[in-house]
Design a protein around this motif. Structure first.
Motif, PDB file in Angstrom:
ATOM      1  N   GLU A   1      -6.057   8.764   3.770  1.00  0.00           N
ATOM      2  CA  GLU A   1      -5.279   7.548   4.030  1.00  0.00           C
ATOM      3  C   GLU A   1      -4.652   7.587   5.424  1.00  0.00           C
ATOM      4  O   GLU A   1      -4.664   6.600   6.149  1.00  0.00           O
ATOM      5  N   GLN A   2      -4.096   8.741   5.785  1.00  0.00           N
ATOM      6  CA  GLN A   2      -3.438   8.860   7.092  1.00  0.00           C
ATOM      7  C   GLN A   2      -4.446   8.699   8.229  1.00  0.00           C
ATOM      8  O   GLN A   2      -4.149   8.073   9.236  1.00  0.00           O
ATOM      9  N   ARG A   3      -5.615   9.258   8.032  1.00  0.00           N
ATOM     10  CA  ARG A   3      -6.641   9.125   9.071  1.00  0.00           C
ATOM     11  C   ARG A   3      -6.979   7.644   9.267  1.00  0.00           C
ATOM     12  O   ARG A   3      -7.039   7.148  10.387  1.00  0.00           O
ATOM     13  N   GLU A   4      -7.159   6.928   8.153  1.00  0.00           N
ATOM     14  CA  GLU A   4      -7.492   5.504   8.239  1.00  0.00           C
ATOM     15  C   GLU A   4      -6.373   4.704   8.891  1.00  0.00           C
ATOM     16  O   GLU A   4      -6.617   3.832   9.711  1.00  0.00           O
ATOM     17  N   GLU A   5      -5.135   4.996   8.514  1.00  0.00           N
ATOM     18  CA  GLU A   5      -4.020   4.198   9.030  1.00  0.00           C
ATOM     19  C   GLU A   5      -3.756   4.466  10.512  1.00  0.00           C
ATOM     20  O   GLU A   5      -3.449   3.544  11.261  1.00  0.00           O
ATOM     21  N   GLU A   6      -3.892   5.713  10.913  1.00  0.00           N
ATOM     22  CA  GLU A   6      -3.709   6.007  12.343  1.00  0.00           C
ATOM     23  C   GLU A   6      -4.772   5.287  13.166  1.00  0.00           C
ATOM     24  O   GLU A   6      -4.485   4.718  14.218  1.00  0.00           O
TER      25      GLU A   6
ATOM     26  N   ASN B   1       5.268   6.108  13.442  1.00  0.00           N
ATOM     27  CA  ASN B   1       5.704   6.537  12.115  1.00  0.00           C
ATOM     28  C   ASN B   1       4.545   7.105  11.299  1.00  0.00           C
ATOM     29  O   ASN B   1       4.692   8.115  10.619  1.00  0.00           O
ATOM     30  N   GLU B   2       3.386   6.462  11.410  1.00  0.00           N
ATOM     31  CA  GLU B   2       2.214   6.979  10.691  1.00  0.00           C
ATOM     32  C   GLU B   2       1.874   8.392  11.174  1.00  0.00           C
ATOM     33  O   GLU B   2       1.495   9.249  10.380  1.00  0.00           O
ATOM     34  N   LYS B   3       2.039   8.632  12.470  1.00  0.00           N
ATOM     35  CA  LYS B   3       1.741   9.976  12.997  1.00  0.00           C
ATOM     36  C   LYS B   3       2.703  11.013  12.407  1.00  0.00           C
ATOM     37  O   LYS B   3       2.295  12.131  12.098  1.00  0.00           O
TER      38      LYS B   3
ATOM     39  N   GLU C   1       0.820  -1.207   0.000  1.00  0.00           N
ATOM     40  CA  GLU C   1       0.000   0.000   0.000  1.00  0.00           C
ATOM     41  C   GLU C   1       0.863   1.271   0.000  1.00  0.00           C
ATOM     42  O   GLU C   1       0.589   2.216  -0.734  1.00  0.00           O
ATOM     43  N   GLU C   2       1.917   1.259   0.814  1.00  0.00           N
ATOM     44  CA  GLU C   2       2.802   2.436   0.853  1.00  0.00           C
ATOM     45  C   GLU C   2       3.518   2.605  -0.485  1.00  0.00           C
ATOM     46  O   GLU C   2       3.786   3.728  -0.916  1.00  0.00           O
ATOM     47  N   ASN C   3       3.810   1.489  -1.112  1.00  0.00           N
ATOM     48  CA  ASN C   3       4.451   1.576  -2.422  1.00  0.00           C
ATOM     49  C   ASN C   3       3.509   2.219  -3.443  1.00  0.00           C
ATOM     50  O   ASN C   3       3.937   3.019  -4.270  1.00  0.00           O
TER      51      ASN C   3
END
Ligand SMILES: [Fe+2]
Ligand SMILES: [Fe+2]
Length: 174
Positions: free
Chosen positions: A126-131, A93-95, A49-51
């Motif tokens: 995406e960041q909201r979901e991953e956090e 790291n996500e934060k 996903e990050e890729n």
């Protein structure tokens, strides 16, 4: 179409996305060597996903007449104390990435770059979901505790959260 300032900032951010991809890959590898196959597939999925985040931003830079440059990424950590430490590290790291995305949004707004501001909405989401996801994982790990079967249950939980691997194309579609 984008200013040199935005181009430089977006190129700088490529490092975060590719770096996260490689870090998740290292986490997947560690879990796999420990026999935690559920956790491994969870982190392989995240590496992928990050890729995708990396490639999407990379191509955007060129689309808007910038020049995307492949970043030099430092080697990720590859030895860990345990799965709880890995998940905590992933969350931290996500934060950091979220803060980096917010800075990009602020810069794009300050430069009146509406196209880049719009593109960045995907990353904010995406960041909201991953956090939220990693916060949930950490809550689960806390709940499971450190009893003798805990690794087994954590592995199972992470395996359940792993995205299913993409379906191979059917024969007649090849
Ligand atoms: Fe990302
Ligand atoms: Fe991420």
């Amino acid at each position: 179409m984008i200013s040199k300032k935005i181009e430089k900032a977006l190129n700088g951010h490529l490092n975060y996305e590719l770096g996260a991809s490689l870090q998740y890959l290292a986490m997947a590898s560690w879990c796999e060597t420990m026999g935690m196959d559920g956790a491994a597939s969870f982190f392989y999925g995240h590496a992928h996903e990050e890729n995708l985040h990396f490639i999407k931003l990379f191509q955007y830079i060129n689309e808007v007449n910038g020049h995307a440059i492949v970043p030099q990424v430092k080697q990720p950590n590859h030895s860990f104390k345990g799965i709880a430490e890995i998940c905590q590290m992933a969350y931290e790291n996500e934060k950091k990435v979220t803060q980096a995305i917010f800075s990009l949004v602020e810069l794009a707004k300050a430069e009146d770059d509406h196209v880049t501001t719009e593109m960045l909405r995907f990353y904010v989401q995406e960041q909201r979901e991953e956090e939220t996801l990693f916060q949930k994982v950490l809550d689960k790990i806390k709940l499971i505790g450190t009893g003798s079967q805990s690794l087994y249950y954590i592995d199972k939980e992470l395996g359940n959260l792993a995205a299913p691997s993409p379906e191979p194309p059917a024969d007649n579609e090849a």
